[in-house]
Design an enzyme around this catalytic site. Structure first.
Site, mmCIF file in Angstrom:
data_model
loop_
_atom_site.group_PDB
_atom_site.id
_atom_site.type_symbol
_atom_site.label_atom_id
_atom_site.label_comp_id
_atom_site.label_asym_id
_atom_site.label_seq_id
_atom_site.Cartn_x
_atom_site.Cartn_y
_atom_site.Cartn_z
ATOM 1 N N CYS A 46 -10.989 -2.525 -4.239
ATOM 2 C CA CYS A 46 -10.072 -3.590 -4.676
ATOM 3 C C CYS A 46 -10.845 -4.796 -5.198
ATOM 4 C CB CYS A 46 -9.149 -3.998 -3.529
ATOM 5 S SG CYS A 46 -7.900 -2.750 -3.175
ATOM 6 N N GLU A 63 -3.412 -4.317 -2.890
ATOM 7 C CA GLU A 63 -4.008 -5.204 -3.901
ATOM 8 C C GLU A 63 -4.070 -4.524 -5.265
ATOM 9 O OE1 GLU A 63 -5.116 -4.564 -0.872
ATOM 10 O OE2 GLU A 63 -6.441 -6.129 -0.088
ATOM 11 N N GLU A 109 0.498 5.292 0.662
ATOM 12 C CA GLU A 109 -0.390 6.342 1.168
ATOM 13 C C GLU A 109 0.035 7.729 0.709
ATOM 14 O OE1 GLU A 109 -0.763 5.634 5.416
ATOM 15 O OE2 GLU A 109 -1.975 3.846 5.034
ATOM 16 N N ASN A 155 0.837 -1.215 0.000
ATOM 17 C CA ASN A 155 0.000 0.000 0.000
ATOM 18 C C ASN A 155 0.868 1.260 0.000
ATOM 19 O OD1 ASN A 155 0.686 -0.796 2.675
ATOM 20 N ND2 ASN A 155 -0.954 0.437 3.547
HETATM 21 N N1 THU Z 1 -5.235 -1.289 2.828
HETATM 22 C C1 THU Z 1 -4.739 -2.133 1.881
HETATM 23 O O1 THU Z 1 -3.678 -1.889 1.295
HETATM 24 N N2 THU Z 1 -5.435 -3.253 1.584
HETATM 25 C C2 THU Z 1 -6.574 -3.643 2.231
HETATM 26 O O2 THU Z 1 -7.100 -4.698 1.913
HETATM 27 C C3 THU Z 1 -7.151 -2.816 3.278
HETATM 28 C C4 THU Z 1 -6.490 -1.518 3.517
HETATM 29 C C5 THU Z 1 -4.448 -0.106 3.179
HETATM 30 C C6 THU Z 1 -5.031 1.219 2.756
HETATM 31 C C7 THU Z 1 -4.361 2.138 3.759
HETATM 32 O O3 THU Z 1 -3.065 2.459 3.284
HETATM 33 C C8 THU Z 1 -4.204 1.294 5.005
HETATM 34 O O4 THU Z 1 -4.293 -0.047 4.587
HETATM 35 C C9 THU Z 1 -5.247 1.569 6.076
HETATM 36 O O5 THU Z 1 -6.529 1.476 5.563
#
Ligand code: THU
Length: 159
Positions: free
Chosen positions: A114, A74, A63, A61
């Site tokens: 996702c 994902e 941000e 992920n």
């Molecule tokens: N996040 C993901 O990367 N995948 C998920 O399935 C759920 C949430 C990330 C988004 C954000 O950067 C952090 O987790 C908190 O929501």
């Protein structure tokens, strides 16, 4: 009035019960959390995509100070895989989440956006995508993204 129910089947495995290819895919998802850029949530997520030719792409992920501009692991992984090998079907994805110094014992499940992207890839290649959600206690396996997003909007809906 008529009503209809839609069921989702989830298989629950221990790590040892999985075959070598899936163990490796999960390991790649776990390793990818190191590359997570998550200064705002502290929630590190790794995803690994398996293609039908055996190639694995992993990602995490990413941000952003403008929160909605960030992207889940994902989708980063899926878009990366599809842009590197646009002709090759995706057969599986593994997801692992790490926070407060450890992987979660119970798996997280992909967010709605996702799921929509997973379904698009599934429809695009005409093959169900096996989804493996890693937890230290148990691993959830869902056979096909449409199980996670039933009654979904797909290209057929546009006709
Ligand atoms: N996040 C993901 O990367 N995948 C998920 O399935 C759920 C949430 C990330 C988004 C954000 O950067 C952090 O987790 C908190 O929501």
């Amino acid at each position: 009035m008529k009503s209809q129910s839609i069921e989702t089947k989830i298989n629950i495995y221990t790590f040892d019960e999985l075959n070598l290819e899936i163990k490796n895919l999960i390991s790649r998802a776990k390793s990818a959390v190191i590359t997570s850029y998550s200064p705002y949530s502290g929630f590190k997520v790794g995803a690994a995509i398996l293609l039908e030719n055996g190639t694995i792409f992993s990602a995490s992920n990413q941000e952003n100070a403008a929160y909605p501009s960030g992207l889940c692991a994902e989708r980063v992984a899926m878009f990366y895989a599809n842009s590197q090998q646009p002709q090759t079907a995706v057969t599986a994805i593994a997801v692992a989440a790490y926070t407060k110094g450890d992987f979660l014992d119970t798996p997280i499940s992909p967010c709605g956006a996702c799921r929509q992207v997973l379904v698009e890839t599934e429809v695009r290649f005409g093959k169900p995508i096996d989804i493996y959600l890693f937890g230290t206690k148990e691993i959830f396996h869902i056979k096909g993204a449409q199980q996670l997003l039933p009654f979904c909007f797909v290209k057929e809906s546009l006709k």
